[in-house]
Design an enzyme around this catalytic site. Sequence first.
Site, PDB file in Angstrom:
ATOM      1  N   ASN A  64     111.742  53.724  91.107  1.00  0.00           N
ATOM      2  CA  ASN A  64     112.311  54.478  89.996  1.00  0.00           C
ATOM      3  C   ASN A  64     113.705  53.943  89.634  1.00  0.00           C
ATOM      4  O   ASN A  64     114.222  53.032  90.268  1.00  0.00           O
ATOM      5  CB  ASN A  64     112.361  55.966  90.347  1.00  0.00           C
ATOM      6  N   HIS A  94     126.787  44.387 109.783  1.00  0.00           N
ATOM      7  CA  HIS A  94     127.700  43.540 110.546  1.00  0.00           C
ATOM      8  C   HIS A  94     127.692  43.981 111.997  1.00  0.00           C
ATOM      9  O   HIS A  94     127.492  45.152 112.303  1.00  0.00           O
ATOM     10  CB  HIS A  94     129.136  43.670 110.017  1.00  0.00           C
ATOM     11  N   ALA A 122     114.329  60.684  96.101  1.00  0.00           N
ATOM     12  CA  ALA A 122     115.516  60.202  95.392  1.00  0.00           C
ATOM     13  C   ALA A 122     116.727  60.119  96.314  1.00  0.00           C
ATOM     14  O   ALA A 122     116.886  60.911  97.243  1.00  0.00           O
ATOM     15  CB  ALA A 122     115.829  61.136  94.226  1.00  0.00           C
ATOM     16  N   ALA A 140     114.306  63.701  99.780  1.00  0.00           N
ATOM     17  CA  ALA A 140     115.443  63.271  98.972  1.00  0.00           C
ATOM     18  C   ALA A 140     116.749  63.352  99.748  1.00  0.00           C
ATOM     19  O   ALA A 140     116.988  64.288 100.502  1.00  0.00           O
ATOM     20  CB  ALA A 140     115.528  64.132  97.711  1.00  0.00           C
TER      21      ALA A 140
END
Length: 179
Positions: A64, A94, A122, A140
Site C-alpha cells: 500500500n 549497525h 499499516a 497495525a
Amino acid sequence: MRKLIIQLDRGFVNGPLASPLVLRPIRRWVLRALRYNVNATACIAERCYLGSRRVSFAAGSFANVGCYFDGNADIRIGENVQIGMWTLMVTASHEISASDVRRAGSDVAAPINVGDGAWIGARCTVLPGVIVGKGAVVGAGSLVTKECEPDGVYFGAPAKKVRSLIGNAAMPSAVGHVR
C-alpha cells in the site's frame, strides 16, 4: 559510472515513477521493464520506496501507499501478501561500537521473508532477519523484531503472538479488533 547508473535508476523509481500520477499498472510494467522482481499480478502503490532490485514481490502481493523497502539485503514478499500503508521493511542496521569512536559501528544486513498469504497492518516496522510466517497477521503499528509463526496474530512493540489462526479459515473482524 556504475554507481551513477544505480543512483539514477533509484532516483527515477522512487521519484517520478512513485508519483500518485502514475497508474499502478504502468508502475508495475516499468518496474518489470527495469528488471525489478515484481510479478505481473503484484501491485505496488504510489510513494513506495524500493532501495534496490533485491526486493521481490510474488503473485498477487500488494504494498500500500508509502511503504519503504530498504533493499540492503533480500526482501521476499510471498504470494497474496497484503502490506498496509507506511510500513517499513528494514534489512540494514549497525553493530554496537565503542562510545569513544561512535556507537553505530559496522554495517550489518539480514534478509526479510514474508510468507504467502500474510497480512501486515499499516505503519508496521519489520527489522533485519525477520521471517513472517505463511498466513500470519501483524497488527497495525507493530514492531516486528523476531520470527512470526505461520497462522499467528501478532501485536505490539515488540510484536508478540496474541492468538493462533489454525483452523480459522476466515475472520469476521479487522486486524485492529481481533483479540
